[in-house]
Design a protein around this motif. Structure first.
Motif, PDB file in Angstrom:
ATOM      1  N   VAL A 144       0.834  -1.203   0.000  1.00 21.45           N
ATOM      2  CA  VAL A 144       0.000   0.000   0.000  1.00 21.45           C
ATOM      3  C   VAL A 144       0.869   1.254   0.000  1.00 21.45           C
ATOM      4  O   VAL A 144       1.790   1.377   0.808  1.00 21.45           O
ATOM      5  CB  VAL A 144      -0.946  -0.004   1.226  1.00 21.45           C
ATOM      6  N   ALA A 145       0.542   2.193  -0.898  1.00 23.88           N
ATOM      7  CA  ALA A 145       1.314   3.429  -1.030  1.00 23.88           C
ATOM      8  C   ALA A 145       0.769   4.555  -0.163  1.00 23.88           C
ATOM      9  O   ALA A 145       1.517   5.438   0.255  1.00 23.88           O
ATOM     10  CB  ALA A 145       1.335   3.890  -2.484  1.00 23.88           C
ATOM     11  N   GLU A 146      -0.532   4.533   0.117  1.00 25.05           N
ATOM     12  CA  GLU A 146      -1.142   5.643   0.854  1.00 25.05           C
ATOM     13  C   GLU A 146      -2.390   5.148   1.573  1.00 25.05           C
ATOM     14  O   GLU A 146      -3.158   4.349   1.040  1.00 25.05           O
ATOM     15  CB  GLU A 146      -1.523   6.750  -0.137  1.00 25.05           C
ATOM     16  N   ILE A 147      -2.569   5.650   2.800  1.00 26.42           N
ATOM     17  CA  ILE A 147      -3.734   5.296   3.623  1.00 26.42           C
ATOM     18  C   ILE A 147      -4.346   6.563   4.179  1.00 26.42           C
ATOM     19  O   ILE A 147      -3.634   7.430   4.685  1.00 26.42           O
ATOM     20  CB  ILE A 147      -3.333   4.348   4.781  1.00 26.42           C
ATOM     21  N   GLU A 148      -5.662   6.664   4.078  1.00 25.36           N
ATOM     22  CA  GLU A 148      -6.418   7.745   4.699  1.00 25.36           C
ATOM     23  C   GLU A 148      -7.161   7.174   5.905  1.00 25.36           C
ATOM     24  O   GLU A 148      -7.824   6.140   5.803  1.00 25.36           O
ATOM     25  CB  GLU A 148      -7.450   8.333   3.723  1.00 25.36           C
ATOM     26  N   LEU A 149      -7.035   7.848   7.037  1.00 32.41           N
ATOM     27  CA  LEU A 149      -7.786   7.520   8.256  1.00 32.41           C
ATOM     28  C   LEU A 149      -8.379   8.837   8.755  1.00 32.41           C
ATOM     29  O   LEU A 149      -7.830   9.489   9.636  1.00 32.41           O
ATOM     30  CB  LEU A 149      -6.871   6.903   9.315  1.00 32.41           C
ATOM     31  N   HIS A 150      -9.496   9.238   8.157  1.00 31.71           N
ATOM     32  CA  HIS A 150     -10.106  10.535   8.459  1.00 31.71           C
ATOM     33  C   HIS A 150     -11.182  10.343   9.528  1.00 31.71           C
ATOM     34  O   HIS A 150     -12.246   9.776   9.257  1.00 31.71           O
ATOM     35  CB  HIS A 150     -10.697  11.145   7.183  1.00 31.71           C
ATOM     36  N   HIS A 151     -10.888  10.797  10.730  1.00 30.97           N
ATOM     37  CA  HIS A 151     -11.779  10.629  11.885  1.00 30.97           C
ATOM     38  C   HIS A 151     -12.152   9.158  12.074  1.00 30.97           C
ATOM     39  O   HIS A 151     -13.319   8.806  12.204  1.00 30.97           O
ATOM     40  CB  HIS A 151     -13.003  11.540  11.771  1.00 30.97           C
ATOM     41  N   VAL A 152     -11.109   8.311  12.128  1.00 31.53           N
ATOM     42  CA  VAL A 152     -11.288   6.866  12.262  1.00 31.53           C
ATOM     43  C   VAL A 152     -10.498   6.314  13.436  1.00 31.53           C
ATOM     44  O   VAL A 152     -11.037   5.573  14.267  1.00 31.53           O
ATOM     45  CB  VAL A 152     -10.850   6.143  10.962  1.00 31.53           C
ATOM     46  N   LEU A 153      -9.219   6.668  13.537  1.00 30.33           N
ATOM     47  CA  LEU A 153      -8.329   6.013  14.498  1.00 30.33           C
ATOM     48  C   LEU A 153      -8.793   6.181  15.942  1.00 30.33           C
ATOM     49  O   LEU A 153      -8.604   5.273  16.766  1.00 30.33           O
ATOM     50  CB  LEU A 153      -6.898   6.531  14.317  1.00 30.33           C
ATOM     51  N   GLU A 154      -9.446   7.295  16.262  1.00 29.40           N
ATOM     52  CA  GLU A 154      -9.937   7.501  17.629  1.00 29.40           C
ATOM     53  C   GLU A 154     -11.091   6.563  17.984  1.00 29.40           C
ATOM     54  O   GLU A 154     -11.471   6.440  19.143  1.00 29.40           O
ATOM     55  CB  GLU A 154     -10.346   8.962  17.844  1.00 29.40           C
ATOM     56  N   HIS A 155     -11.656   5.886  16.986  1.00 28.02           N
ATOM     57  CA  HIS A 155     -12.758   4.942  17.201  1.00 28.02           C
ATOM     58  C   HIS A 155     -12.269   3.506  17.377  1.00 28.02           C
ATOM     59  O   HIS A 155     -13.068   2.628  17.671  1.00 28.02           O
ATOM     60  CB  HIS A 155     -13.719   4.968  16.004  1.00 28.02           C
ATOM     61  N   LEU A 156     -10.984   3.269  17.168  1.00 29.25           N
ATOM     62  CA  LEU A 156     -10.459   1.905  17.120  1.00 29.25           C
ATOM     63  C   LEU A 156      -9.526   1.599  18.291  1.00 29.25           C
ATOM     64  O   LEU A 156      -8.850   2.475  18.799  1.00 29.25           O
ATOM     65  CB  LEU A 156      -9.678   1.699  15.815  1.00 29.25           C
ATOM     66  N   GLY A 157      -9.490   0.341  18.677  1.00 30.02           N
ATOM     67  CA  GLY A 157      -8.509  -0.123  19.643  1.00 30.02           C
ATOM     68  C   GLY A 157      -8.749   0.322  21.069  1.00 30.02           C
ATOM     69  O   GLY A 157      -7.832   0.814  21.717  1.00 30.02           O
ATOM     70  N   GLN A 158      -9.957   0.117  21.560  1.00 32.33           N
ATOM     71  CA  GLN A 158     -10.220   0.459  22.962  1.00 32.33           C
ATOM     72  C   GLN A 158      -9.301  -0.329  23.888  1.00 32.33           C
ATOM     73  O   GLN A 158      -8.815   0.209  24.869  1.00 32.33           O
ATOM     74  CB  GLN A 158     -11.687   0.198  23.306  1.00 32.33           C
ATOM     75  N   GLN A 159      -9.042  -1.589  23.541  1.00 31.59           N
ATOM     76  CA  GLN A 159      -8.065  -2.369  24.293  1.00 31.59           C
ATOM     77  C   GLN A 159      -6.697  -2.093  23.664  1.00 31.59           C
ATOM     78  O   GLN A 159      -6.539  -2.126  22.444  1.00 31.59           O
ATOM     79  CB  GLN A 159      -8.372  -3.869  24.225  1.00 31.59           C
ATOM     80  N   THR A 160      -5.724  -1.850  24.507  1.00 33.71           N
ATOM     81  CA  THR A 160      -4.397  -1.461  24.033  1.00 33.71           C
ATOM     82  C   THR A 160      -3.808  -2.476  23.067  1.00 33.71           C
ATOM     83  O   THR A 160      -3.229  -2.098  22.046  1.00 33.71           O
ATOM     84  CB  THR A 160      -3.463  -1.232  25.232  1.00 33.71           C
ATOM     85  N   ASP A 161      -3.964  -3.766  23.346  1.00 29.01           N
ATOM     86  CA  ASP A 161      -3.378  -4.769  22.452  1.00 29.01           C
ATOM     87  C   ASP A 161      -3.998  -4.711  21.058  1.00 29.01           C
ATOM     88  O   ASP A 161      -3.309  -4.923  20.054  1.00 29.01           O
ATOM     89  CB  ASP A 161      -3.464  -6.177  23.050  1.00 29.01           C
ATOM     90  N   VAL A 162      -5.271  -4.378  20.957  1.00 33.47           N
ATOM     91  CA  VAL A 162      -5.931  -4.235  19.651  1.00 33.47           C
ATOM     92  C   VAL A 162      -5.391  -3.002  18.932  1.00 33.47           C
ATOM     93  O   VAL A 162      -5.070  -3.054  17.735  1.00 33.47           O
ATOM     94  CB  VAL A 162      -7.469  -4.177  19.803  1.00 33.47           C
ATOM     95  N   TYR A 163      -5.267  -1.889  19.636  1.00 32.25           N
ATOM     96  CA  TYR A 163      -4.720  -0.673  19.030  1.00 32.25           C
ATOM     97  C   TYR A 163      -3.307  -0.910  18.501  1.00 32.25           C
ATOM     98  O   TYR A 163      -2.979  -0.533  17.369  1.00 32.25           O
ATOM     99  CB  TYR A 163      -4.723   0.471  20.050  1.00 32.25           C
ATOM    100  N   LEU A 164      -2.475  -1.553  19.292  1.00 35.64           N
ATOM    101  CA  LEU A 164      -1.105  -1.808  18.867  1.00 35.64           C
ATOM    102  C   LEU A 164      -1.055  -2.770  17.680  1.00 35.64           C
ATOM    103  O   LEU A 164      -0.214  -2.617  16.787  1.00 35.64           O
ATOM    104  CB  LEU A 164      -0.272  -2.326  20.038  1.00 35.64           C
ATOM    105  N   LYS A 165      -1.966  -3.720  17.626  1.00 35.65           N
ATOM    106  CA  LYS A 165      -2.035  -4.624  16.472  1.00 35.65           C
ATOM    107  C   LYS A 165      -2.460  -3.859  15.216  1.00 35.65           C
ATOM    108  O   LYS A 165      -1.970  -4.151  14.118  1.00 35.65           O
ATOM    109  CB  LYS A 165      -2.987  -5.786  16.764  1.00 35.65           C
TER     110      LYS A 165
END
Length: 186
Positions: A45-66
């Motif tokens: 992948v050359a480019e990724i957009e995460l527009h108002h997304v990352l703050e919704h993901l990974g409530q558990q730290t291990d999931v966020y780090l994955k």
């Protein structure tokens, strides 16, 4: 061959030239970003957009780090990950019950091996996440969108980012959003 670009967590905002991905709605690819592994090849992948997304993901730290590890795995060398989030001292962050994690420039900088080594050598008490997770992202851009409160409070200094950052250490709701770019180092 066109470079692969992903709009992760696209919602209803589909971007032309991107594969639009979400677990809801009508994306190009229906996929839960908290499910692993991601369905893209290593370094593809050359480019990724995460527009108002990352703050919704990974409530558990291990999931966020994955999630961070998967983003790194699928990024090709030099890939850009564009991240926009609400500022962590904004009521916009706190009002939405689906926001599970504040995303900050310092927090994302913890995924830089270069910085991890500098911190390690100088004895700084930061978690060396890049070294622990074997990821390497450099924070190559960071900008702030002032809020309406900032514009009302400082109408003659609206574009003074240094003042904005200094005041936001004391007052909440001065910054609306933070735009950041991570560059994959491989």
């Amino acid at each position: 061959m066109a470079e692969l670009r992903l709009n992760l967590g696209c919602g209803a905002k589909h971007l032309p030239g991107y594969i639009n991905v979400d677990r809801f709605g009508k994306p190009d690819v229906c996929f839960d970003l908290e499910t692993f592994p991601y369905p893209w090849k290593d370094s593809s992948v050359a480019e990724i957009e995460l527009h108002h997304v990352l703050e919704h993901l990974g409530q558990q730290t291990d999931v966020y780090l994955k999630i961070i590890q998967e983003l790194y795995r699928i990024c090709q060398p030099g890939a850009k990950v564009h991240i926009t989030v609400p500022h962590h001292r904004s009521d916009r962050f706190f009002h939405d019950p689906t926001h599970v994690r504040p995303i900050t420039p310092v927090g994302l900088s913890m995924f830089s091996k270069r910085l991890n080594r500098e911190w390690q050598e100088s004895g700084k008490a930061f978690t060396l996440l890049a070294l622990y997770l074997d990821v390497d992202f450099e924070l190559t851009h960071c900008s702030y969108t002032p809020s309406e409160v900032w514009v009302e409070r400082y109408p003659n200094e609206v574009s003074d980012e240094k003042l904005l950052l200094r005041e936001s250490e004391v007052y909440s709701n001065l910054i609306r959003d933070v735009d950041m770019v991570l560059t994959a180092i491989k």
